[in-house]
Motif scaffolding. Sequence first.
Motif, PDB file in Angstrom:
ATOM      1  N   SER A  77      -8.015-118.856  46.372  1.00  0.00           N
ATOM      2  CA  SER A  77      -6.645-118.459  46.687  1.00  0.00           C
ATOM      3  C   SER A  77      -6.142-119.164  47.943  1.00  0.00           C
ATOM      4  CB  SER A  77      -6.586-116.946  46.852  1.00  0.00           C
ATOM      5  OG  SER A  77      -5.299-116.533  47.170  1.00  0.00           O
ATOM      6  N   ILE A  78      -6.998-119.264  48.955  1.00  0.00           N
ATOM      7  CA  ILE A  78      -6.616-119.958  50.193  1.00  0.00           C
ATOM      8  C   ILE A  78      -6.411-121.447  49.933  1.00  0.00           C
ATOM      9  CG2 ILE A  78      -7.481-120.635  52.467  1.00  0.00           C
ATOM     10  CD1 ILE A  78      -8.802-117.828  52.577  1.00  0.00           C
ATOM     11  N   ILE A  79      -7.289-122.038  49.137  1.00  0.00           N
ATOM     12  CA  ILE A  79      -7.138-123.465  48.806  1.00  0.00           C
ATOM     13  C   ILE A  79      -5.824-123.713  48.076  1.00  0.00           C
ATOM     14  CG2 ILE A  79      -8.070-125.325  47.375  1.00  0.00           C
ATOM     15  CD1 ILE A  79     -10.871-124.196  48.066  1.00  0.00           C
ATOM     16  N   PHE A  80      -5.494-122.862  47.108  1.00  0.00           N
ATOM     17  CA  PHE A  80      -4.243-123.030  46.376  1.00  0.00           C
ATOM     18  C   PHE A  80      -3.033-122.820  47.276  1.00  0.00           C
ATOM     19  CE2 PHE A  80      -6.727-121.810  42.384  1.00  0.00           C
ATOM     20  CZ  PHE A  80      -6.963-123.132  42.069  1.00  0.00           C
ATOM     21  N   ALA A  81      -3.131-121.931  48.246  1.00  0.00           N
ATOM     22  CA  ALA A  81      -2.021-121.722  49.182  1.00  0.00           C
ATOM     23  C   ALA A  81      -1.816-122.951  50.063  1.00  0.00           C
ATOM     24  CB  ALA A  81      -2.285-120.491  50.048  1.00  0.00           C
ATOM     25  N   PHE A 126       1.482-128.064  50.877  1.00  0.00           N
ATOM     26  CA  PHE A 126       1.622-129.512  50.717  1.00  0.00           C
ATOM     27  C   PHE A 126       2.785-129.850  49.791  1.00  0.00           C
ATOM     28  CE2 PHE A 126       0.714-133.124  47.917  1.00  0.00           C
ATOM     29  CZ  PHE A 126       0.796-134.153  48.838  1.00  0.00           C
ATOM     30  N   TRP A 127       2.885-129.162  48.651  1.00  0.00           N
ATOM     31  CA  TRP A 127       3.955-129.454  47.704  1.00  0.00           C
ATOM     32  C   TRP A 127       5.329-129.102  48.280  1.00  0.00           C
ATOM     33  CZ3 TRP A 127       3.809-132.834  44.200  1.00  0.00           C
ATOM     34  CH2 TRP A 127       2.652-133.085  43.485  1.00  0.00           C
ATOM     35  N   ILE A 128       5.401-128.068  49.089  1.00  0.00           N
ATOM     36  CA  ILE A 128       6.688-127.715  49.709  1.00  0.00           C
ATOM     37  C   ILE A 128       7.155-128.818  50.646  1.00  0.00           C
ATOM     38  CG2 ILE A 128       7.762-126.105  51.348  1.00  0.00           C
ATOM     39  CD1 ILE A 128       6.156-123.882  49.997  1.00  0.00           C
ATOM     40  N   THR A 129       6.214-129.496  51.302  1.00  0.00           N
ATOM     41  CA  THR A 129       6.604-130.597  52.197  1.00  0.00           C
ATOM     42  C   THR A 129       7.015-131.844  51.437  1.00  0.00           C
ATOM     43  OG1 THR A 129       4.329-131.416  52.392  1.00  0.00           O
ATOM     44  CG2 THR A 129       5.062-129.768  54.013  1.00  0.00           C
ATOM     45  N   GLN A 130       6.744-131.923  50.148  1.00  0.00           N
ATOM     46  CA  GLN A 130       7.080-133.102  49.356  1.00  0.00           C
ATOM     47  C   GLN A 130       8.501-133.077  48.799  1.00  0.00           C
ATOM     48  OE1 GLN A 130       5.011-135.806  49.111  1.00  0.00           O
ATOM     49  NE2 GLN A 130       3.902-134.604  50.627  1.00  0.00           N
ATOM     50  N   TYR A 139       8.612-129.621  42.360  1.00  0.00           N
ATOM     51  CA  TYR A 139       8.923-128.297  41.812  1.00  0.00           C
ATOM     52  C   TYR A 139       7.811-127.800  40.886  1.00  0.00           C
ATOM     53  CZ  TYR A 139      13.727-128.725  43.548  1.00  0.00           C
ATOM     54  OH  TYR A 139      14.835-128.860  44.344  1.00  0.00           O
ATOM     55  N   LEU A 140       7.283-128.698  40.042  1.00  0.00           N
ATOM     56  CA  LEU A 140       6.202-128.292  39.148  1.00  0.00           C
ATOM     57  C   LEU A 140       4.931-127.975  39.925  1.00  0.00           C
ATOM     58  CD1 LEU A 140       6.703-130.734  36.157  1.00  0.00           C
ATOM     59  CD2 LEU A 140       7.292-128.317  36.285  1.00  0.00           C
ATOM     60  N   GLY A 141       4.670-128.710  40.986  1.00  0.00           N
ATOM     61  CA  GLY A 141       3.516-128.428  41.830  1.00  0.00           C
ATOM     62  C   GLY A 141       3.642-127.083  42.513  1.00  0.00           C
ATOM     63  N   ILE A 142       4.833-126.785  43.011  1.00  0.00           N
ATOM     64  CA  ILE A 142       5.069-125.488  43.657  1.00  0.00           C
ATOM     65  C   ILE A 142       4.908-124.355  42.653  1.00  0.00           C
ATOM     66  CG2 ILE A 142       6.860-124.041  44.701  1.00  0.00           C
ATOM     67  CD1 ILE A 142       7.897-126.623  46.049  1.00  0.00           C
ATOM     68  N   LEU A 143       5.459-124.529  41.466  1.00  0.00           N
ATOM     69  CA  LEU A 143       5.355-123.494  40.437  1.00  0.00           C
ATOM     70  C   LEU A 143       3.896-123.249  40.042  1.00  0.00           C
ATOM     71  CD1 LEU A 143       6.808-121.621  38.406  1.00  0.00           C
ATOM     72  CD2 LEU A 143       6.799-123.556  36.832  1.00  0.00           C
ATOM     73  N   SER A 144       3.166-124.319  39.789  1.00  0.00           N
ATOM     74  CA  SER A 144       1.785-124.144  39.335  1.00  0.00           C
ATOM     75  C   SER A 144       0.893-123.562  40.427  1.00  0.00           C
ATOM     76  CB  SER A 144       1.214-125.468  38.836  1.00  0.00           C
ATOM     77  OG  SER A 144       1.157-126.404  39.887  1.00  0.00           O
ATOM     78  N   MET A 159       1.633-119.837  40.909  1.00  0.00           N
ATOM     79  CA  MET A 159       1.063-119.042  39.822  1.00  0.00           C
ATOM     80  C   MET A 159      -0.450-118.930  39.941  1.00  0.00           C
ATOM     81  SD  MET A 159       3.616-120.100  36.650  1.00  0.00           S
ATOM     82  CE  MET A 159       2.300-120.519  35.637  1.00  0.00           C
ATOM     83  N   MET A 160      -1.117-120.008  40.349  1.00  0.00           N
ATOM     84  CA  MET A 160      -2.569-119.960  40.517  1.00  0.00           C
ATOM     85  C   MET A 160      -2.958-119.024  41.663  1.00  0.00           C
ATOM     86  SD  MET A 160      -4.070-121.700  38.219  1.00  0.00           S
ATOM     87  CE  MET A 160      -5.686-122.036  38.867  1.00  0.00           C
ATOM     88  N   THR A 161      -2.185-119.039  42.756  1.00  0.00           N
ATOM     89  CA  THR A 161      -2.466-118.157  43.883  1.00  0.00           C
ATOM     90  C   THR A 161      -2.312-116.694  43.476  1.00  0.00           C
ATOM     91  OG1 THR A 161      -1.675-119.853  45.411  1.00  0.00           O
ATOM     92  CG2 THR A 161      -1.837-117.613  46.261  1.00  0.00           C
TER      93      THR A 161
END
Length: 64
Positions: free
Chosen positions: A12-16, A21-25, A40-45, A48-50
């Motif tokens: 969970s911490i790794i996915f967060a 990282f994706w938010i900065t992109q 956007y797809l990275g943030i969504l996925s 959801m994983m977190t």
Amino acid sequence: MKNIKIVFNIFSIIFAVILIFWITQINYDDLSFKENLSAYLGILSMSMMTIAMQMIGKGINKRK
């Protein structure tokens, strides 16, 4: 069972971190879907994983 919960918390911490990282992109000058599709797809996925890892961890607690 406690070790499994620790593993899910680590994931969970790794996915967060990957989510941050994706938010900065995101290109904040042009917020169109076409320009930021991968971000956007990275943030969504990752969000959801977190959430999934947190739900699995709580499910392990309730089963005890």
